[in-house]
Design a protein around this motif. Structure first.
Motif, PDB file in Angstrom:
ATOM      1  N   ARG A   1       0.753  -1.080   0.139  1.00 26.59           N
ATOM      2  CA  ARG A   1       0.037  -0.026   0.026  1.00 26.59           C
ATOM      3  C   ARG A   1       0.991   1.138   0.252  1.00 26.59           C
ATOM      4  N   PHE A   2       0.550   2.189  -0.752  1.00 26.65           N
ATOM      5  CA  PHE A   2       1.320   3.356  -0.645  1.00 26.65           C
ATOM      6  C   PHE A   2       0.345   4.702  -0.759  1.00 26.65           C
ATOM      7  N   SER A   3       0.794   5.733  -0.232  1.00 30.24           N
ATOM      8  CA  SER A   3       0.244   6.973  -0.364  1.00 30.24           C
ATOM      9  C   SER A   3       1.326   7.864  -0.284  1.00 30.24           C
ATOM     10  N   GLY A   4       1.287   8.792  -1.153  1.00 31.37           N
ATOM     11  CA  GLY A   4       2.270  10.116  -1.139  1.00 31.37           C
ATOM     12  C   GLY A   4       1.759  11.170  -1.654  1.00 31.37           C
TER      13      GLY A   4
ATOM     14  N   GLY B   1       5.245  19.710   0.643  1.00 29.98           N
ATOM     15  CA  GLY B   1       6.379  19.064   0.898  1.00 29.98           C
ATOM     16  C   GLY B   1       6.156  17.623   0.739  1.00 29.98           C
ATOM     17  N   PRO B   2       7.133  16.695   0.431  1.00 29.47           N
ATOM     18  CA  PRO B   2       6.966  15.292   0.150  1.00 29.47           C
ATOM     19  C   PRO B   2       6.621  14.563   1.483  1.00 29.47           C
ATOM     20  N   GLN B   3       5.398  13.810   1.514  1.00 27.75           N
ATOM     21  CA  GLN B   3       4.978  12.850   2.506  1.00 27.75           C
ATOM     22  C   GLN B   3       4.683  11.789   1.965  1.00 27.75           C
ATOM     23  N   MET B   4       4.991  10.400   2.825  1.00 30.10           N
ATOM     24  CA  MET B   4       4.685   9.279   2.236  1.00 30.10           C
ATOM     25  C   MET B   4       4.274   8.410   3.167  1.00 30.10           C
ATOM     26  N   THR B   5       3.453   7.397   3.194  1.00 26.62           N
ATOM     27  CA  THR B   5       3.219   6.186   3.777  1.00 26.62           C
ATOM     28  C   THR B   5       3.424   4.802   2.810  1.00 26.62           C
TER      29      THR B   5
ATOM     30  N   ALA C   1      -5.187   5.248   5.420  1.00 32.43           N
ATOM     31  CA  ALA C   1      -4.184   4.973   4.307  1.00 32.43           C
ATOM     32  C   ALA C   1      -3.269   3.923   4.436  1.00 32.43           C
ATOM     33  N   LEU C   2      -2.844   3.582   5.509  1.00 31.30           N
ATOM     34  CA  LEU C   2      -2.035   2.058   5.540  1.00 31.30           C
ATOM     35  C   LEU C   2      -2.506   0.791   5.683  1.00 31.30           C
ATOM     36  N   GLY C   3      -4.257   1.178   5.736  1.00 30.68           N
ATOM     37  CA  GLY C   3      -4.899   0.007   6.051  1.00 30.68           C
ATOM     38  C   GLY C   3      -4.511  -0.794   7.496  1.00 30.68           C
ATOM     39  N   LEU C   4      -4.070  -0.050   8.362  1.00 31.10           N
ATOM     40  CA  LEU C   4      -3.782  -0.600   9.643  1.00 31.10           C
ATOM     41  C   LEU C   4      -4.819  -0.701  10.598  1.00 31.10           C
ATOM     42  N   LYS C   5      -5.073  -1.941  10.792  1.00 33.16           N
ATOM     43  CA  LYS C   5      -6.209  -2.148  11.780  1.00 33.16           C
ATOM     44  C   LYS C   5      -5.424  -2.962  13.149  1.00 33.16           C
ATOM     45  N   LEU C   6      -5.365  -2.442  14.419  1.00 30.82           N
ATOM     46  CA  LEU C   6      -4.846  -3.097  15.309  1.00 30.82           C
ATOM     47  C   LEU C   6      -5.740  -4.051  16.142  1.00 30.82           C
ATOM     48  N   THR C   7      -5.240  -4.907  16.764  1.00 29.87           N
ATOM     49  CA  THR C   7      -5.887  -5.907  17.579  1.00 29.87           C
ATOM     50  C   THR C   7      -5.925  -5.580  19.099  1.00 29.87           C
ATOM     51  N   PRO C   8      -6.837  -5.415  19.419  1.00 31.55           N
ATOM     52  CA  PRO C   8      -7.064  -4.788  20.899  1.00 31.55           C
ATOM     53  C   PRO C   8      -6.161  -5.935  21.895  1.00 31.55           C
ATOM     54  N   GLY C   9      -5.410  -5.496  22.874  1.00 33.43           N
ATOM     55  CA  GLY C   9      -4.574  -6.403  23.627  1.00 33.43           C
ATOM     56  C   GLY C   9      -3.268  -6.924  23.044  1.00 33.43           C
ATOM     57  N   ARG C  10      -3.073  -6.604  21.914  1.00 34.00           N
ATOM     58  CA  ARG C  10      -1.586  -7.068  21.370  1.00 34.00           C
ATOM     59  C   ARG C  10      -0.845  -5.969  21.487  1.00 34.00           C
ATOM     60  N   SER C  11       0.593  -6.211  21.392  1.00 34.56           N
ATOM     61  CA  SER C  11       1.567  -5.157  21.597  1.00 34.56           C
ATOM     62  C   SER C  11       2.370  -5.311  20.179  1.00 34.56           C
ATOM     63  N   TYR C  12       2.780  -4.105  19.596  1.00 33.27           N
ATOM     64  CA  TYR C  12       3.499  -4.088  18.201  1.00 33.27           C
ATOM     65  C   TYR C  12       4.926  -3.359  18.519  1.00 33.27           C
ATOM     66  N   ARG C  13       5.750  -3.805  17.806  1.00 35.32           N
ATOM     67  CA  ARG C  13       7.184  -3.049  17.662  1.00 35.32           C
ATOM     68  C   ARG C  13       6.725  -1.724  17.196  1.00 35.32           C
ATOM     69  N   MET C  14       7.736  -0.635  17.526  1.00 33.21           N
ATOM     70  CA  MET C  14       7.676   0.658  16.891  1.00 33.21           C
ATOM     71  C   MET C  14       9.492   1.093  16.992  1.00 33.21           C
ATOM     72  N   HIS C  15       9.690   1.588  15.567  1.00 29.27           N
ATOM     73  CA  HIS C  15      11.069   2.012  15.800  1.00 29.27           C
ATOM     74  C   HIS C  15      10.900   3.322  14.963  1.00 29.27           C
TER      75      HIS C  15
ATOM     76  N   LEU D   1       5.278   2.033   7.222  1.00 32.65           N
ATOM     77  CA  LEU D   1       6.022   3.096   7.352  1.00 32.65           C
ATOM     78  C   LEU D   1       5.484   4.561   7.081  1.00 32.65           C
ATOM     79  N   VAL D   2       5.919   5.571   7.839  1.00 32.21           N
ATOM     80  CA  VAL D   2       5.335   6.854   7.863  1.00 32.21           C
ATOM     81  C   VAL D   2       6.400   7.919   7.776  1.00 32.21           C
ATOM     82  N   SER D   3       6.487   8.684   6.762  1.00 34.29           N
ATOM     83  CA  SER D   3       7.833   9.689   6.826  1.00 34.29           C
ATOM     84  C   SER D   3       7.460  10.815   7.986  1.00 34.29           C
ATOM     85  N   VAL D   4       8.380  11.176   8.505  1.00 31.86           N
ATOM     86  CA  VAL D   4       8.239  12.104   9.736  1.00 31.86           C
ATOM     87  C   VAL D   4       9.302  13.285   9.272  1.00 31.86           C
TER      88      VAL D   4
END
Length: 159
Positions: free
Chosen positions: A47-50, A55-59, A112-126, A152-155
């Motif tokens: 999945r891509f969004s830009g 200014g350039p932004q991208m997921t 935009a990312l199609g990200l759906k989180l599962t309650p009660g789970r943990s995820y790694r962030m970098h 990925l989300v540009s910051v």
């Protein structure tokens, strides 16, 4: 009068199309702008969004084998042993309690990312993913056995 309405509708539709398509920027144009390539291995659910409008932004998100995703992340400066866990716990800022965020990214970015989180789970962030053009991306890793989804989300903008 009817002609003006039709023209206005056409202009509005064209403007909306530009916004939804990243202001005319293709996936490859945005990857080039950020100095980024897709993983060399087999990926799914890319999945891509830009946008270059303000200014350039991208997921970008994809699913790949764990070994492929790990190699891709380490190739971009991510130290896999050092991550934070999301959801974060409550923090104290200037003596005030700050509750954890409801989502790791803003709602429109989650969509935009199609990200759906599962309650009660943990995820790694970098926060150390970079490319030769020096943008920085925040990223979330969702491990599902031997498959990994990377979001990925540009910051920080590229040079």
């Amino acid at each position: 009068m009817r002609t003006r309405t039709v023209i206005r509708s056409a202009v509005a539709a064209a403007a909306a199309g530009l916004l939804l398509s990243g202001c005319g920027a293709s996936q490859q144009e945005m990857l080039d702008t950020f100095g980024l390539q897709l993983p060399a291995c087999e990926t799914e659910d890319v999945r891509f969004s830009g946008s270059k409008m303000f200014g350039p932004q991208m997921t970008l998100s994809f699913t790949a084998s764990k070994s492929c995703a790990d190699e891709y992340l380490t190739d971009h400066g991510v130290e896999l042993a050092y991550s934070t866990s999301w959801p974060y716990g409550e923090t104290i800022l200037d003596g005030k309690r700050v509750p954890p965020a409801k989502t790791p990214f803003p709602e429109d970015t989650m969509e935009a990312l199609g990200l759906k989180l599962t309650p009660g789970r943990s995820y790694r962030m970098h926060t150390t993913f970079t490319t030769p053009k020096n943008p920085t991306f925040d990223l979330l890793v969702d491990e599902q056995g031997d498959r990994v989804s990377v979001y990925l989300v540009s910051v920080v903008l590229p040079d």
